[in-house]
Design an enzyme around this catalytic site. Structure first.
Site, PDB file in Angstrom:
ATOM      1  N   ASP A  94       0.936  -0.963  -0.055  1.00 50.74           N
ATOM      2  CA  ASP A  94      -0.081   0.005   0.051  1.00 50.74           C
ATOM      3  C   ASP A  94       0.731   1.292  -0.126  1.00 50.74           C
ATOM      4  O   ASP A  94       1.705   1.350   0.811  1.00 50.74           O
ATOM      5  CB  ASP A  94      -0.774  -0.175   1.156  1.00 50.74           C
ATOM      6  N   GLY A 126      -9.725   3.485  -5.975  1.00 50.37           N
ATOM      7  CA  GLY A 126      -8.308   2.997  -6.349  1.00 50.37           C
ATOM      8  C   GLY A 126      -7.195   3.716  -5.448  1.00 50.37           C
ATOM      9  O   GLY A 126      -7.506   3.971  -4.150  1.00 50.37           O
ATOM     10  N   ASP A 157      -5.995   6.552  -5.554  1.00 45.94           N
ATOM     11  CA  ASP A 157      -6.495   7.947  -5.428  1.00 45.94           C
ATOM     12  C   ASP A 157      -7.426   8.037  -4.022  1.00 45.94           C
ATOM     13  O   ASP A 157      -7.128   8.758  -3.367  1.00 45.94           O
ATOM     14  CB  ASP A 157      -7.051   8.293  -6.771  1.00 45.94           C
TER      15      ASP A 157
HETATM   16  N1  APR Z   1      -0.995   1.237  -3.158  1.00 43.21           N
HETATM   17  C1  APR Z   1      -0.708   1.033  -4.218  1.00 43.21           C
HETATM   18  N2  APR Z   1      -1.248   0.747  -5.502  1.00 43.21           N
HETATM   19  C2  APR Z   1      -2.706   0.874  -5.322  1.00 43.21           C
HETATM   20  C3  APR Z   1      -3.271   1.121  -4.053  1.00 43.21           C
HETATM   21  C4  APR Z   1      -2.784   1.323  -3.060  1.00 43.21           C
HETATM   22  N3  APR Z   1      -3.129   1.841  -1.986  1.00 43.21           N
HETATM   23  N4  APR Z   1      -4.483   1.002  -4.354  1.00 43.21           N
HETATM   24  C5  APR Z   1      -4.957   0.582  -5.826  1.00 43.21           C
HETATM   25  N5  APR Z   1      -3.383   0.357  -6.452  1.00 43.21           N
HETATM   26  C6  APR Z   1      -2.983   0.185  -7.514  1.00 43.21           C
HETATM   27  C7  APR Z   1      -4.118  -1.082  -8.551  1.00 43.21           C
HETATM   28  O1  APR Z   1      -4.011  -2.214  -8.228  1.00 43.21           O
HETATM   29  C8  APR Z   1      -3.584  -0.426  -9.812  1.00 43.21           C
HETATM   30  O2  APR Z   1      -2.604  -1.484 -10.406  1.00 43.21           O
HETATM   31  O3  APR Z   1      -2.887   1.070  -8.286  1.00 43.21           O
HETATM   32  C9  APR Z   1      -2.841   0.912  -9.783  1.00 43.21           C
HETATM   33  C10 APR Z   1      -3.524   2.122 -10.484  1.00 43.21           C
HETATM   34  O4  APR Z   1      -5.023   1.759 -10.547  1.00 43.21           O
HETATM   35  P1  APR Z   1      -6.221   2.838 -10.011  1.00 43.21           P
HETATM   36  O5  APR Z   1      -5.939   3.448  -8.702  1.00 43.21           O
HETATM   37  O6  APR Z   1      -7.207   2.251 -10.774  1.00 43.21           O
HETATM   38  O7  APR Z   1      -5.439   4.220 -10.971  1.00 43.21           O
HETATM   39  P2  APR Z   1      -5.716   4.224 -12.674  1.00 43.21           P
HETATM   40  O8  APR Z   1      -5.689   3.204 -13.481  1.00 43.21           O
HETATM   41  O9  APR Z   1      -4.690   5.424 -13.020  1.00 43.21           O
HETATM   42  O10 APR Z   1      -7.162   5.197 -12.829  1.00 43.21           O
HETATM   43  C11 APR Z   1      -7.294   6.446 -12.385  1.00 43.21           C
HETATM   44  O11 APR Z   1      -9.287   5.582 -10.852  1.00 43.21           O
HETATM   45  O12 APR Z   1      -9.947   6.021  -9.045  1.00 43.21           O
HETATM   46  C12 APR Z   1      -9.913   6.802 -10.015  1.00 43.21           C
HETATM   47  O13 APR Z   1      -9.670   9.077  -9.586  1.00 43.21           O
HETATM   48  C13 APR Z   1      -8.945   7.892 -10.184  1.00 43.21           C
HETATM   49  O14 APR Z   1     -10.344   8.538 -11.965  1.00 43.21           O
HETATM   50  C14 APR Z   1      -9.147   8.192 -11.514  1.00 43.21           C
HETATM   51  C15 APR Z   1      -8.714   6.787 -12.002  1.00 43.21           C
END
Ligand code: APR
Length: 196
Positions: A30, A52, A54
Site C-alpha cells: 500500500d 483505487g 487515489d
Molecule cells: N497502493 C498502491 N497501489 C494501489 C493502491 C494502494 N493503496 N490501491 C490501488 N492500487 C493500484 C491498483 O491495483 C492499480 O494497479 O494502483 C494501480 C492503478 O489503479 P487505479 O488506482 O485504478 O488508477 P488508474 O488506473 O490510473 O485510474 C485512475 O481511478 O479512482 C480513479 O480517481 C481515479 O479516476 C481516476 C482513475
C-alpha cells in the site's frame, strides 16, 4: 529523506539504474504507507479523489490534500492527462503528494504511451523541483484506466531510466505494486532492460 522506508510493504527488488546514481525499489503493498519525500497519486483531471489508489491517498492523507487540490483546480482548471501538480502529504508519512493523470487506455492508437511517459516524467520533474530525493509511484493507469500492465512496464522503465540519466534527483525511486501479479508482470517485462 535520503532513504525511503515503508511500513508493512515488502521490498522485493532493488535495481541500480544504468548510467545513473539512481536506484529503483520494486515493492508490493500500500503506497500510503511509504515514507518518502513524495508519493505519486494516479488521479483524474478533477483532482478531488476517486477510487483505487487515489481514494486510498485521500482517505489516509485527510482534508488538507483535498483542500489543496481544490484550490489548484479552482485556480488553474482541470489537470490535463500527462501533467502533474504537488500538494502537501497531509497526515501521510510522505512529505508531499504529486498528483498526476495517466491516460485512459483506448487501444493504444490515441497517444496513450506518450501520455503515460509524460505523467511519470512530469511527476519526476516536479519532484526534482521540490528537492525530493525519494519518490514512490503506483502503477499509473493500469487499474480503472485499463492500460495493459505489460505495455505499461516498458514505457515506465524506459521513461524513468532516461530521466535519471540526465538529472541528479530523485536519488531513489520506488515502484509500488498493489497485487503480487502486477509486480511479477513488471519484473518480467524489464528483465531484458536490466541487462543493458
Ligand atoms: N497502493 C498502491 N497501489 C494501489 C493502491 C494502494 N493503496 N490501491 C490501488 N492500487 C493500484 C491498483 O491495483 C492499480 O494497479 O494502483 C494501480 C492503478 O489503479 P487505479 O488506482 O485504478 O488508477 P488508474 O488506473 O490510473 O485510474 C485512475 O481511478 O479512482 C480513479 O480517481 C481515479 O479516476 C481516476 C482513475
Amino acid at each position: 529523506t535520503r532513504v525511503m522506508r515503508s511500513r508493512g510493504l515488502r521490498l522485493l527488488t532493488m535495481l541500480m539504474i544504468p548510467f545513473s546514481l539512481c536506484s529503483a525499489r520494486l515493492e508490493r503493498g500500500d503506497i500510503t504507507r511509504v515514507e518518502a519525500d513524495a508519493i505519486v497519486n494516479a488521479a483524474n483531471s478533477g483532482l478531488l479523489g476517486g477510487g483505487g489508489v487515489d481514494g486510498a491517498i485521500h482517505r489516509a492523507g485527510g482534508h488538507a490534500i483535498y483542500n489543496e487540490c481544490k484550490a489548484i483546480v479552482d485556480k488553474h482548471g482541470p489537470l490535463p492527462p500527462g501533467r502533474a501538480v504537488i500538494t502537501s502529504g497531509g497526515r501521510l508519512l510522505a512529505r508531499h503528494v504529486i498528483h498526476t493523470v495517466g491516460p485512459v487506455w483506448r487501444g493504444g492508437g490515441a497517444g496513450e504511451a506518450e501520455t503515460l511517459a509524460s505523467a511519470y516524467r512530469e511527476s519526476l520533474r516536479v519532484a526534482e523541483q521540490y528537492g525530493c530525493a525519494t519518490v514512490a509511484f503506483p502503477s499509473i493507469s493500469t487499474g480503472a484506466f485499463g492500460y495493459p500492465r505489460e505495455k505499461a512496464a516498458r514505457v515506465v522503465w524506459d521513461c524513468i531510466s532516461d530521466y535519471v540519466k540526465h538529472h541528479a534527483l530523485p536519488a531513489e525511486i520506488g515502484l509500488v505494486f498493489f497485487a503480487p501479479v502486477d509486480l511479477a508482470i513488471f519484473e518480467k517485462q524489464i528483465e531484458g532492460a536490466r541487462l543493458v
